[in-house]
Design a protein around this motif. Structure first.
Motif, PDB file in Angstrom:
ATOM      1  N   VAL A   1       1.063  -1.355  -0.001  1.00  0.00           N
ATOM      2  CA  VAL A   1       0.327   0.159  -0.384  1.00  0.00           C
ATOM      3  C   VAL A   1       0.754   1.240  -0.039  1.00  0.00           C
ATOM      4  O   VAL A   1       1.538   1.522   1.302  1.00  0.00           O
ATOM      5  N   GLY A   2       1.048   1.532  -1.098  1.00  0.00           N
ATOM      6  CA  GLY A   2       1.950   2.972  -1.302  1.00  0.00           C
ATOM      7  C   GLY A   2       3.413   2.030  -1.855  1.00  0.00           C
ATOM      8  O   GLY A   2       3.514   1.847  -2.354  1.00  0.00           O
ATOM      9  N   LEU A   3       3.925   2.941  -0.309  1.00  0.00           N
ATOM     10  CA  LEU A   3       5.333   1.897  -0.274  1.00  0.00           C
ATOM     11  C   LEU A   3       5.306   1.027   1.096  1.00  0.00           C
ATOM     12  O   LEU A   3       6.651   0.421   1.442  1.00  0.00           O
ATOM     13  N   THR A   4       4.051   0.489   1.292  1.00  0.00           N
ATOM     14  CA  THR A   4       4.071   0.068   2.471  1.00  0.00           C
ATOM     15  C   THR A   4       3.778  -1.562   2.269  1.00  0.00           C
ATOM     16  O   THR A   4       2.985  -1.614   2.046  1.00  0.00           O
ATOM     17  N   GLU A   5       4.687  -2.362   2.889  1.00  0.00           N
ATOM     18  CA  GLU A   5       4.413  -3.861   3.011  1.00  0.00           C
ATOM     19  C   GLU A   5       3.201  -4.286   3.666  1.00  0.00           C
ATOM     20  O   GLU A   5       3.487  -4.222   5.522  1.00  0.00           O
ATOM     21  N   VAL A   6       2.191  -5.102   3.266  1.00  0.00           N
ATOM     22  CA  VAL A   6       1.256  -4.934   4.423  1.00  0.00           C
ATOM     23  C   VAL A   6       1.036  -6.337   3.917  1.00  0.00           C
ATOM     24  O   VAL A   6       0.470  -7.120   3.159  1.00  0.00           O
ATOM     25  N   LYS A   7       1.141  -7.333   5.277  1.00  0.00           N
ATOM     26  CA  LYS A   7       0.832  -8.875   5.441  1.00  0.00           C
ATOM     27  C   LYS A   7      -0.886  -9.577   6.591  1.00  0.00           C
ATOM     28  O   LYS A   7      -0.177  -9.272   7.513  1.00  0.00           O
ATOM     29  N   ILE A   8      -1.262 -10.296   5.963  1.00  0.00           N
ATOM     30  CA  ILE A   8      -1.913 -10.847   6.734  1.00  0.00           C
ATOM     31  C   ILE A   8      -2.368 -12.131   6.914  1.00  0.00           C
ATOM     32  O   ILE A   8      -1.937 -12.349   5.507  1.00  0.00           O
ATOM     33  N   GLU A   9      -2.388 -12.899   7.974  1.00  0.00           N
ATOM     34  CA  GLU A   9      -2.421 -14.500   8.147  1.00  0.00           C
ATOM     35  C   GLU A   9      -3.397 -14.678   8.804  1.00  0.00           C
ATOM     36  O   GLU A   9      -3.393 -14.622   9.997  1.00  0.00           O
ATOM     37  N   TYR A  10      -3.942 -15.485   8.091  1.00  0.00           N
ATOM     38  CA  TYR A  10      -5.261 -15.953   9.414  1.00  0.00           C
ATOM     39  C   TYR A  10      -5.803 -16.989   9.095  1.00  0.00           C
ATOM     40  O   TYR A  10      -5.586 -17.799   7.104  1.00  0.00           O
ATOM     41  N   SER A  11      -6.642 -17.740   9.500  1.00  0.00           N
ATOM     42  CA  SER A  11      -7.541 -19.030   9.102  1.00  0.00           C
ATOM     43  C   SER A  11      -9.481 -18.802   8.777  1.00  0.00           C
ATOM     44  O   SER A  11      -9.756 -17.742   9.987  1.00  0.00           O
ATOM     45  N   ARG A  12      -9.671 -19.217   7.997  1.00  0.00           N
ATOM     46  CA  ARG A  12     -10.784 -19.333   7.027  1.00  0.00           C
ATOM     47  C   ARG A  12     -12.347 -20.241   7.631  1.00  0.00           C
ATOM     48  O   ARG A  12     -12.660 -20.641   6.766  1.00  0.00           O
ATOM     49  N   PRO A  13     -13.072 -19.272   8.651  1.00  0.00           N
ATOM     50  CA  PRO A  13     -14.355 -20.574   8.847  1.00  0.00           C
ATOM     51  C   PRO A  13     -15.114 -20.463   8.027  1.00  0.00           C
ATOM     52  O   PRO A  13     -15.643 -19.239   7.399  1.00  0.00           O
ATOM     53  N   ALA A  14     -15.523 -20.403   7.543  1.00  0.00           N
ATOM     54  CA  ALA A  14     -17.119 -21.955   7.157  1.00  0.00           C
ATOM     55  C   ALA A  14     -17.930 -21.347   7.458  1.00  0.00           C
ATOM     56  O   ALA A  14     -18.327 -22.222   8.541  1.00  0.00           O
TER      57      ALA A  14
END
Length: 278
Positions: free
Chosen positions: A34-47
């Motif tokens: 985003v712009g010059l910033t690295e964004v990382k998201i780690e998560y699990s996906r219940p249904a």
């Protein structure tokens, strides 16, 4: 002896065999600059799987791990603002307290929990924001975190499940990083591409156009065969109301674009020349 070896091999194969089944809440990693910033998201996906989620599986008024399995984490390469709250560069666990119309969102600096922490530590809360809920027109089967509405200076982080979405506004220090980079590069021995980028950024961010004019002129002197440089020179000159010079630069860009076979730039320059000639 041969039979014995065969039995040993078969037994060895049986010993390492494992049953593989799909995860009920598959893990995922989302990476976005985003712009010059690295964004990382780690998560699990219940249904959903036919269940009622909000107010039932995810009770209102109670802390939620915001996903499944181990902690959902958000990482930022730079200091950022989320929902108006400052966060230092680093990795944070994300917890929420959902409500019907409002969610509390917690950024927590202990990230190695399996689900909720055994002991909730107020001193580990780095930031808390409150965000209103939004209703989705179509249900979201699996819990989803997404990064949308990207600009040079920010984005929106959406948390969506069932018929509910909440949005975390993200602001990143693009201007600060870009200006520091320009300052450091310009005081050295900048290349034509550096001067071009600096001039374009000055124009697009509403800064001193005379400086942008000087830089783009120097870039073209150093590398005179680039139609995109002449295009930006034309735009800078037009913004300075130097229409005659802008038309001349656009004509140079047009001729080079025709030679290169770039029809997009041919159209852009043709339209600009017509407009500025009125």
């Amino acid at each position: 002896m041969k039979h014995l070896k065969l039995i040993i091999l078969l037994c060895g194969g049986l010993a390492v065999a494992q049953i593989q089944t799909p995860q009920p809440s598959p893990s995922t990693t989302l990476e976005q600059v985003v712009g010059l910033t690295e964004v990382k998201i780690e998560y699990s996906r219940p249904a959903m799987r036919g269940r009622t989620i909000m107010g039932d599986l995810v009770p209102y008024g109670s802390l939620w791990r915001t996903g499944a399995n181990k902690n959902t984490t958000l990482s930022f390469s730079d200091p950022v603002m989320v929902g108006g709250q400052a966060l230092a560069a680093g990795t944070y666990a994300l917890f929420t307290r959902p409500g019907k119309s409002l969610w509390e969102v917690f950024f927590y600096n202990e990230t190695e929990n399996s689900g909720l922490p055994k002991e909730w530590k107020p001193e580990s809360i780095v930031a808390v924001i409150e965000v209103p809920t939004q209703s989705l027109a179509e249900p979201e089967e699996s819990f989803t975190i997404s990064i949308n509405e990207l600009t040079n200076t920010g984005a929106n982080i959406h948390l969506s499940w069932e018929n509910t979405r909440v949005t975390l506004p993200l602001e990143v220090p693009t201007d600060e990083k870009t200006m520091a980079s320009i300052k450091e590069t310009i005081k050295g021995t900048p290349k034509a591409g550096d001067l071009y980028k600096a001039a374009v950024y000055y124009r697009e961010s509403g800064r001193d156009l005379q400086t942008a004019k000087k830089w783009i002129g120097k870039a073209i002197e150093m590398d005179p065969g680039k139609y995109w440089m002449f295009r930006q020179q034309a735009l800078i000159l037009a913004d300075l109301n130097e229409k005659e010079a802008a038309i001349k630069a656009a004509q140079s860009s047009l001729e080079l674009a025709e030679k290169a076979g770039n029809q997009d730039y041919v159209r852009l320059n043709t339209k600009a020349i017509e407009e500025w000639s009125k």
